[in-house]
Scaffold this motif. Sequence first.
Motif, PDB file in Angstrom:
ATOM      1  N   VAL A 285       0.849  -1.182  -0.058  1.00  0.00           N
ATOM      2  CA  VAL A 285      -0.195  -0.090  -0.035  1.00  0.00           C
ATOM      3  C   VAL A 285       0.991   1.347   0.066  1.00  0.00           C
ATOM      4  O   VAL A 285       1.631   1.511   1.136  1.00  0.00           O
ATOM      5  N   ARG A 286       0.644   2.351  -0.932  1.00  0.00           N
ATOM      6  CA  ARG A 286       1.451   3.401  -0.999  1.00  0.00           C
ATOM      7  C   ARG A 286       0.685   4.324  -0.254  1.00  0.00           C
ATOM      8  O   ARG A 286      -0.419   4.533  -0.492  1.00  0.00           O
ATOM      9  N   ILE A 287       1.381   5.182   0.759  1.00  0.00           N
ATOM     10  CA  ILE A 287       0.613   6.362   1.470  1.00  0.00           C
ATOM     11  C   ILE A 287       0.232   7.644   0.526  1.00  0.00           C
ATOM     12  O   ILE A 287      -0.787   7.965   0.537  1.00  0.00           O
ATOM     13  N   GLY A 288       1.111   7.504  -0.501  1.00  0.00           N
ATOM     14  CA  GLY A 288       0.803   8.664  -1.689  1.00  0.00           C
ATOM     15  C   GLY A 288      -0.468   8.374  -2.406  1.00  0.00           C
ATOM     16  O   GLY A 288      -1.318   9.174  -2.499  1.00  0.00           O
ATOM     17  N   SER A 289      -0.976   7.045  -2.662  1.00  0.00           N
ATOM     18  CA  SER A 289      -2.239   6.659  -3.213  1.00  0.00           C
ATOM     19  C   SER A 289      -3.532   6.798  -2.295  1.00  0.00           C
ATOM     20  O   SER A 289      -4.282   7.307  -2.571  1.00  0.00           O
ATOM     21  N   VAL A 290      -3.023   6.471  -0.862  1.00  0.00           N
ATOM     22  CA  VAL A 290      -4.086   6.698   0.000  1.00  0.00           C
ATOM     23  C   VAL A 290      -4.393   8.086   0.279  1.00  0.00           C
ATOM     24  O   VAL A 290      -5.628   8.841   0.257  1.00  0.00           O
TER      25      VAL A 290
ATOM     26  N   ALA B 150      -2.797  -6.759  12.081  1.00  0.00           N
ATOM     27  CA  ALA B 150      -2.404  -7.306  10.789  1.00  0.00           C
ATOM     28  C   ALA B 150      -2.549  -6.608   9.487  1.00  0.00           C
ATOM     29  O   ALA B 150      -1.752  -6.704   8.529  1.00  0.00           O
ATOM     30  N   LEU B 151      -3.559  -5.745   9.521  1.00  0.00           N
ATOM     31  CA  LEU B 151      -3.725  -4.903   8.170  1.00  0.00           C
ATOM     32  C   LEU B 151      -2.398  -3.818   8.123  1.00  0.00           C
ATOM     33  O   LEU B 151      -2.178  -3.476   7.106  1.00  0.00           O
ATOM     34  N   THR B 152      -1.926  -3.593   9.072  1.00  0.00           N
ATOM     35  CA  THR B 152      -0.882  -2.473   8.945  1.00  0.00           C
ATOM     36  C   THR B 152       0.649  -2.791   9.177  1.00  0.00           C
ATOM     37  O   THR B 152       1.564  -2.169   9.187  1.00  0.00           O
ATOM     38  N   ARG B 153       0.716  -4.367   8.866  1.00  0.00           N
ATOM     39  CA  ARG B 153       1.825  -4.880   8.910  1.00  0.00           C
ATOM     40  C   ARG B 153       2.774  -4.365   7.748  1.00  0.00           C
ATOM     41  O   ARG B 153       2.198  -4.239   6.708  1.00  0.00           O
ATOM     42  N   GLY B 154       3.998  -4.261   7.942  1.00  0.00           N
ATOM     43  CA  GLY B 154       4.970  -3.571   7.048  1.00  0.00           C
ATOM     44  C   GLY B 154       4.861  -2.250   6.867  1.00  0.00           C
ATOM     45  O   GLY B 154       5.415  -1.612   5.834  1.00  0.00           O
ATOM     46  N   MET B 155       3.923  -1.508   7.416  1.00  0.00           N
ATOM     47  CA  MET B 155       3.620  -0.041   7.329  1.00  0.00           C
ATOM     48  C   MET B 155       4.005   0.827   8.450  1.00  0.00           C
ATOM     49  O   MET B 155       3.796   1.999   8.619  1.00  0.00           O
TER      50      MET B 155
ATOM     51  N   TRP C  31       6.710   2.168  10.125  1.00  0.00           N
ATOM     52  CA  TRP C  31       7.566   3.368  10.178  1.00  0.00           C
ATOM     53  C   TRP C  31       6.653   4.524   9.350  1.00  0.00           C
ATOM     54  O   TRP C  31       6.735   5.414   9.616  1.00  0.00           O
ATOM     55  N   ARG C  32       6.308   4.126   8.088  1.00  0.00           N
ATOM     56  CA  ARG C  32       5.596   5.203   7.341  1.00  0.00           C
ATOM     57  C   ARG C  32       4.509   5.653   8.076  1.00  0.00           C
ATOM     58  O   ARG C  32       4.164   6.941   7.987  1.00  0.00           O
ATOM     59  N   LEU C  33       3.291   5.024   8.791  1.00  0.00           N
ATOM     60  CA  LEU C  33       2.389   5.575   9.579  1.00  0.00           C
ATOM     61  C   LEU C  33       2.933   6.230  10.742  1.00  0.00           C
ATOM     62  O   LEU C  33       2.238   7.255  10.980  1.00  0.00           O
ATOM     63  N   ILE C  34       4.141   6.154  11.365  1.00  0.00           N
ATOM     64  CA  ILE C  34       4.403   6.879  12.670  1.00  0.00           C
ATOM     65  C   ILE C  34       4.839   7.874  11.778  1.00  0.00           C
ATOM     66  O   ILE C  34       4.721   9.267  12.372  1.00  0.00           O
ATOM     67  N   GLY C  35       5.621   7.872  10.573  1.00  0.00           N
ATOM     68  CA  GLY C  35       5.990   9.324  10.108  1.00  0.00           C
ATOM     69  C   GLY C  35       4.644  10.284   9.777  1.00  0.00           C
ATOM     70  O   GLY C  35       4.534  11.612  10.019  1.00  0.00           O
ATOM     71  N   VAL C  36       3.742   9.545   9.363  1.00  0.00           N
ATOM     72  CA  VAL C  36       2.448  10.373   8.760  1.00  0.00           C
ATOM     73  C   VAL C  36       1.861  10.890  10.228  1.00  0.00           C
ATOM     74  O   VAL C  36       1.280  12.155  10.314  1.00  0.00           O
ATOM     75  N   ALA C  37       1.566  10.086  11.308  1.00  0.00           N
ATOM     76  CA  ALA C  37       0.859  10.701  12.553  1.00  0.00           C
ATOM     77  C   ALA C  37       1.729  11.679  13.049  1.00  0.00           C
ATOM     78  O   ALA C  37       1.312  12.888  13.532  1.00  0.00           O
ATOM     79  N   ILE C  38       3.090  11.831  12.885  1.00  0.00           N
ATOM     80  CA  ILE C  38       4.014  12.751  13.764  1.00  0.00           C
ATOM     81  C   ILE C  38       3.796  14.137  12.783  1.00  0.00           C
ATOM     82  O   ILE C  38       3.592  15.255  13.372  1.00  0.00           O
ATOM     83  N   LEU C  39       3.954  13.850  11.529  1.00  0.00           N
ATOM     84  CA  LEU C  39       3.971  14.957  10.742  1.00  0.00           C
ATOM     85  C   LEU C  39       2.346  15.906  10.873  1.00  0.00           C
ATOM     86  O   LEU C  39       2.382  17.023  11.006  1.00  0.00           O
TER      87      LEU C  39
END
Length: 287
Positions: free
Chosen positions: A3-8, A194-199, A201-209
């Motif tokens: 899943v690409r954060i940019g696409s989301v 389970a759904l967020t597996r592999g994401m 660090w990217r989600l932490i970055g999004v949340a902090i930003l």
Amino acid sequence: MTVRIGSVWDSTQQVLAGRAGMLAPFAAIGFILPAVLQAIFAPQMGMAEASVGASGARLLITLTSVVLGIWAQLAIMALATHPATTSAEASRTAMRRFLPLLGVAVVIGLVIALAIFVPLVVLGLTGFDFQQAVAAQGNPALMPPVPPAAGLFLLVYGVAALVLGFWLMARLMLTYAVVLNERRGLGAIRRSIALTRGMTWRLIGVAILFAIVIFVAVAAAQGVSAILFRLILGGDSQALVLGLTTLIGAVVSAGFMTLAYVFIARLYVATAGEQVGGPTTGGLPTS
């Protein structure tokens, strides 16, 4: 599936552009109205803190704010998850899934409370003077010393809790969306992980930003509006200036909260894929 954060984010923008008129009422009722109630009634209740009636009214406003906020979160995610969902359907779905979500939120809250309680127990066992700490009222010069053993524990525990907190923030991001769209209670926690597996660090970055952006935006909006309202209304209207400034901050915050829950809903769709129930594969509406 990657899943690409940019696409989301692109999908989030489409929902905001196409369903803004449907999202706005829920944001106003769930996020702005509670702030208005607090601004109107809190100062009056503050004059009579010892009053049982004032305490009851304060509790009622708090509970009302929580109920409206949860209902709005669920309704906004329902609108963002299924393109064909109407406002009435989103409201009904939010009310139907309110109690399951509340149960999950209470369990998570109890775990967090327990994590906060552990350092207090350690401090108590090592002889920390809580009475003196309360009397100090936050003044560092008057605070009692922390025993060395407790200080070392608190340092290690604090670092570990911070790391674990960031991990949980990312991995539990979809919990509410799972409760909303799937017939799950506490199982939504495992499902979100389970759904967020592999994401992570990217989600932490999004949340902090996101946290940084919303803090700066709300602070700037309130600061600028406070100056403008003082110039327009004069220095004798402090209460009115404070109320209007609070309203401006609530509006800006509501906009960002709506953005956040739409993003979470679209992230859920992207990660759950074909398992999402309802008409999620069609194009997004433009009105």
